[in-house]
Design a protein around this motif. Structure first.
Motif, PDB file in Angstrom:
ATOM      1  N   ASP A   1      -8.478   4.245   6.225  1.00 29.87           N
ATOM      2  CA  ASP A   1      -8.984   2.984   6.755  1.00 29.87           C
ATOM      3  C   ASP A   1      -9.917   3.313   7.916  1.00 29.87           C
ATOM      4  O   ASP A   1      -9.496   3.350   9.075  1.00 29.87           O
TER       5      ASP A   1
ATOM      6  N   LEU B   1      -7.476   6.016  -1.973  1.00 25.56           N
ATOM      7  CA  LEU B   1      -7.231   4.593  -1.729  1.00 25.56           C
ATOM      8  C   LEU B   1      -7.875   4.265  -0.389  1.00 25.56           C
ATOM      9  O   LEU B   1      -7.423   4.727   0.657  1.00 25.56           O
TER      10      LEU B   1
ATOM     11  N   LEU C   1       0.828  -1.207   0.000  1.00 28.06           N
ATOM     12  CA  LEU C   1       0.000   0.000   0.000  1.00 28.06           C
ATOM     13  C   LEU C   1       0.868   1.265   0.000  1.00 28.06           C
ATOM     14  O   LEU C   1       0.516   2.259  -0.644  1.00 28.06           O
TER      15      LEU C   1
ATOM     16  N   CYS D   1      -9.480  -3.474  -0.678  1.00 21.20           N
ATOM     17  CA  CYS D   1      -9.034  -2.123  -1.043  1.00 21.20           C
ATOM     18  C   CYS D   1      -9.922  -1.600  -2.173  1.00 21.20           C
ATOM     19  O   CYS D   1     -10.374  -2.377  -3.029  1.00 21.20           O
TER      20      CYS D   1
ATOM     21  N   CYS E   1      -9.338   1.465   2.394  1.00 20.71           N
ATOM     22  CA  CYS E   1      -9.258   0.090   2.892  1.00 20.71           C
ATOM     23  C   CYS E   1     -10.373  -0.109   3.912  1.00 20.71           C
ATOM     24  O   CYS E   1     -10.432   0.608   4.910  1.00 20.71           O
TER      25      CYS E   1
END
Length: 214
Positions: free
Chosen positions: A144, A169, A66, A205, A171
């Motif tokens: 996240d 991005l 990542l 993801c 998660c």
């Protein structure tokens, strides 16, 4: 009479005792590593997971993958924001010599050891951010959210959209696929992130750009 009382004292099973002993041994070993020379304050596990804060660190391999993706997506001289994703931040900080800058937005104040790059963040107040954190000033935001709930995702999404120039991005759990698309316009990648301790929920993801995670 005393003997009767003793029978009421709950006894730990041998399995639980063994697990506890293993946990304490791991903890002692980590403490030993911390005091030995060459300890890296940015290595994953340098700050213990706090399950009460719903913290689960990525495996070293996942954090590396990542981090590399974030560096590529940010580009030369790029800015990366890690929102509630401290193990990716730690892995990014290990990449000495790479041309990018990074900051960590995190509720857990233990991460304030990272100095000016640490920004206290509570997803319940998604836009309660320092004045010097300008809108759309990060080339990529990796996030996240701590809880698998639409409310948590929706509020974290406000922060992400405020910070990013475009690339996201995310998660989170596989169960959040529809909500992730709805709130952030992201699609699930083929890459499956792993954690240092196995989680019950399937994790995935999601991105909104052409990434190296497919």
């Amino acid at each position: 009479k005393m003997d009767d009382d003793d029978d009421d004292v709950p006894q730990l099973s041998s399995h639980t005792l063994a697990a506890l002993q293993e946990f304490y041994l791991e903890q002692q070993q980590r403490e030993g590593m911390k005091t030995s020379q060459g300890f890296n304050q940015y290595s994953i596990g340098s700050i213990e997971e706090d399950w009460q804060l719903s913290q689960f660190w990525y495996s070293d391999e996942t954090a590396s993958c990542l981090a590399k993706e974030a560096i590529l997506a940010a580009g030369k001289g790029g800015r990366i924001a890690c929102v509630s994703a401290p193990s990716v931040y730690q892995k990014l900080k290990e990449q000495d010599g790479e041309d990018f800058s990074v900051c960590i937005l995190e509720y857990d104040r233990r991460f304030s050891v990272y100095g000016e790059e640490f920004i206290f963040y509570d997803y319940n107040h998604p836009l309660d951010l320092p004045g010097n954190l300008l809108p759309h000033s990060f080339d990529i935001v990796i996030a996240d959210p701590p809880y698998l709930s639409e409310e948590c995702l929706q509020k974290t999404a406000e922060t992400i959209k405020y910070l990013t120039k475009g690339k996201i991005l995310l998660c989170t759990g596989a169960v959040m696929e529809e909500q992730a698309a709805k709130h952030l316009g992201v699609k699930m990648c083929k890459f499956i992130p792993k954690h240092s301790r196995n989680l019950a929920n399937e994790f995935r993801c999601y991105v909104n750009y052409t990434s190296g995670l497919d």
